[in-house]
Design a protein around this motif. Structure first.
Motif, mmCIF file in Angstrom:
data_model
loop_
_atom_site.group_PDB
_atom_site.id
_atom_site.type_symbol
_atom_site.label_atom_id
_atom_site.label_comp_id
_atom_site.label_asym_id
_atom_site.label_seq_id
_atom_site.Cartn_x
_atom_site.Cartn_y
_atom_site.Cartn_z
ATOM 1 N N HIS A 267 25.819 72.106 74.455
ATOM 2 C CA HIS A 267 26.110 71.401 75.695
ATOM 3 C C HIS A 267 26.773 70.238 75.629
ATOM 4 O O HIS A 267 26.663 69.224 76.369
ATOM 5 C CB HIS A 267 24.593 71.235 76.297
ATOM 6 C CG HIS A 267 23.902 72.390 76.627
ATOM 7 N ND1 HIS A 267 23.814 73.104 77.839
ATOM 8 C CD2 HIS A 267 22.785 72.852 76.120
ATOM 9 C CE1 HIS A 267 23.409 74.139 77.843
ATOM 10 N NE2 HIS A 267 22.806 74.260 76.860
ATOM 11 N N GLY A 268 27.517 70.075 74.463
ATOM 12 C CA GLY A 268 28.478 68.762 74.418
ATOM 13 C C GLY A 268 27.873 67.767 74.191
ATOM 14 O O GLY A 268 28.023 66.671 74.588
ATOM 15 N N GLY A 269 26.411 67.622 73.504
ATOM 16 C CA GLY A 269 25.978 66.470 72.943
ATOM 17 C C GLY A 269 26.888 65.724 71.927
ATOM 18 O O GLY A 269 27.926 65.731 71.778
ATOM 19 N N PRO A 270 26.081 64.540 71.172
ATOM 20 C CA PRO A 270 27.018 63.792 70.330
ATOM 21 C C PRO A 270 27.678 64.492 69.341
ATOM 22 O O PRO A 270 29.047 64.127 68.953
ATOM 23 C CB PRO A 270 25.869 62.680 69.828
ATOM 24 C CG PRO A 270 24.928 62.843 70.691
ATOM 25 C CD PRO A 270 25.001 64.249 71.634
ATOM 26 N N VAL A 271 27.170 65.576 68.576
ATOM 27 C CA VAL A 271 27.658 66.333 67.625
ATOM 28 C C VAL A 271 28.922 66.959 67.944
ATOM 29 O O VAL A 271 30.183 66.880 67.471
ATOM 30 C CB VAL A 271 26.895 67.373 66.811
ATOM 31 C CG1 VAL A 271 27.503 68.215 65.972
ATOM 32 C CG2 VAL A 271 25.606 66.683 66.268
ATOM 33 N N ALA A 272 28.940 67.722 69.172
ATOM 34 C CA ALA A 272 29.999 68.291 69.677
ATOM 35 C C ALA A 272 31.126 67.305 70.278
ATOM 36 O O ALA A 272 32.366 67.726 69.883
ATOM 37 C CB ALA A 272 29.710 69.287 70.874
ATOM 38 N N ALA A 273 30.793 66.420 70.719
ATOM 39 C CA ALA A 273 31.746 65.238 71.409
ATOM 40 C C ALA A 273 32.336 64.813 70.173
ATOM 41 O O ALA A 273 33.791 64.503 70.317
ATOM 42 C CB ALA A 273 31.132 64.352 72.045
ATOM 43 N N ALA A 274 31.996 64.585 69.054
ATOM 44 C CA ALA A 274 32.351 64.089 67.921
ATOM 45 C C ALA A 274 33.753 64.848 67.390
ATOM 46 O O ALA A 274 34.689 64.533 66.513
ATOM 47 C CB ALA A 274 31.621 63.587 66.696
ATOM 48 N N ARG A 275 33.515 66.157 67.520
ATOM 49 C CA ARG A 275 34.568 67.123 67.107
ATOM 50 C C ARG A 275 35.690 67.481 68.228
ATOM 51 O O ARG A 275 36.318 68.402 68.050
ATOM 52 C CB ARG A 275 33.659 68.510 66.839
ATOM 53 C CG ARG A 275 32.977 68.334 65.590
ATOM 54 C CD ARG A 275 31.962 69.470 65.358
ATOM 55 N NE ARG A 275 31.489 69.456 63.980
ATOM 56 C CZ ARG A 275 30.549 68.687 63.719
ATOM 57 N NH1 ARG A 275 30.029 67.830 64.456
ATOM 58 N NH2 ARG A 275 30.053 68.640 62.305
ATOM 59 N N GLY A 276 35.566 66.615 69.415
ATOM 60 C CA GLY A 276 36.567 66.992 70.580
ATOM 61 C C GLY A 276 36.307 68.401 71.273
ATOM 62 O O GLY A 276 37.337 68.701 72.026
#
Length: 280
Positions: A267-276
């Motif tokens: 769902h695009g949380g902090p972990v995913a966002a950090a990977r672009g």
């Protein structure tokens, strides 16, 4: 009891599936291209259970179809037990189960399970012995002479799994096999699949939209992005020492922690966002 894999069936590097830079592009409307998969790198070890999870259209089923030699990559390479996917299919190295059981309504349960053996010319007596083993494995011995329309949805899926195991495959490919089942039946089937995989030793590549299902069943969960499908992260979901994959594990703190981890990635949380990764 069904046959487990022997040492002779193990590849030198212990790898069941190896995808290297796999991409798949489809021709779209008005000359536009649809990129289903992009630069996918994945290895599945012998005997390992790996789930693919991601939003609809992310290429999960496309990747499974490429492994099954039902489709072909546009770029990159993919091998099954060190062979081309075509050779692995010819050698009957894998069995397939889909969301719909796909049983032939005019054949009995036993005849449906034995169909792959019949097609490949296995002698009647050997075929009967193998079918009996498989029906015992999936708990359907008493229904050998029944027809598909006399079975519940969960029982039909067990027949489909038995059929997929008929030729003692080293790999099971499963595309949302429990997706059409109610929650209670689905959890029961998950537990059955854990037991069956433990007894056969087959590797599994499993496509699902259910995060709890992926975490419960898998050694690792492959989390994929929206199209074009790429791998965000591969989450280790093996129970720690002292836990087994049973009903008690569903209530364990580590089970919920892993679910939360996968959900955050999807769902695009902090972990995913950090990977672009694109967020919603």
């Amino acid at each position: 009891m069904t046959h487990a894999l022997t040492d002779d069936a193990v590849t030198k590097d212990g790898c069941a599936i190896r995808a290297s830079g796999v991409g798949r592009v489809f021709a779209g409307t008005k000359g536009h291209q649809v990129i289903a998969l992009d630069d996918v790198h994945l290895e599945v070890a012998e005997g390992e259970f790996v789930s693919l999870i991601g939003p609809s259209g992310c290429g999960k089923s496309t990747l499974l179809r490429i492994v099954a030699d039902l489709d072909h990559p546009t770029s990159g390479s993919l091998t099954v037990f060190g062979k081309s996917t075509h050779q692995a299919r010819v050698d009957q190295d894998y069995g397939i189960a889909f969301q719909q059981a796909g049983l032939l309504p005019w054949r009995t349960v036993a005849a449906n399970v034995g169909l792959p053996l019949e097609v490949h010319g296995v002698a009647r007596s050997d075929r009967q012995t193998r079918v009996e083993e498989l029906l015992e494995l999936v708990g359907l011995t008493d229904f050998a002479r029944s027809y598909p329309d006399q079975l519940s949805g969960g029982m039909q899926q067990r027949v489909a799994i038995a059929r997929a195991l008929a030729e003692s495959p080293r790999l099971l490919l499963m595309d949302e096999p429990f997706g059409a089942l109610d929650e209670i039946t689905r959890e029961r089937m998950q537990a059955e699949l854990v037991r069956i995989c433990s007894e056969t030793g087959a590797a599994v590549l499993f496509v699902t939209h259910s995060i709890p299902e992926a975490v419960f069943l898998s050694d690792r969960v492959v989390v994929m992005t929206p199209r074009p499908g790429r791998i965000i992260e591969i989450v280790d979901s093996r129970p720690t020492a002292g836990h087994a994959r049973d009903d008690e594990f569903r209530d364990a703190e580590e089970f919920f922690h892993t679910i939360a981890r996968v959900r955050e990635l999807l769902h695009g949380g902090p972990v995913a966002a950090a990977r672009g990764v694109e967020t919603r």
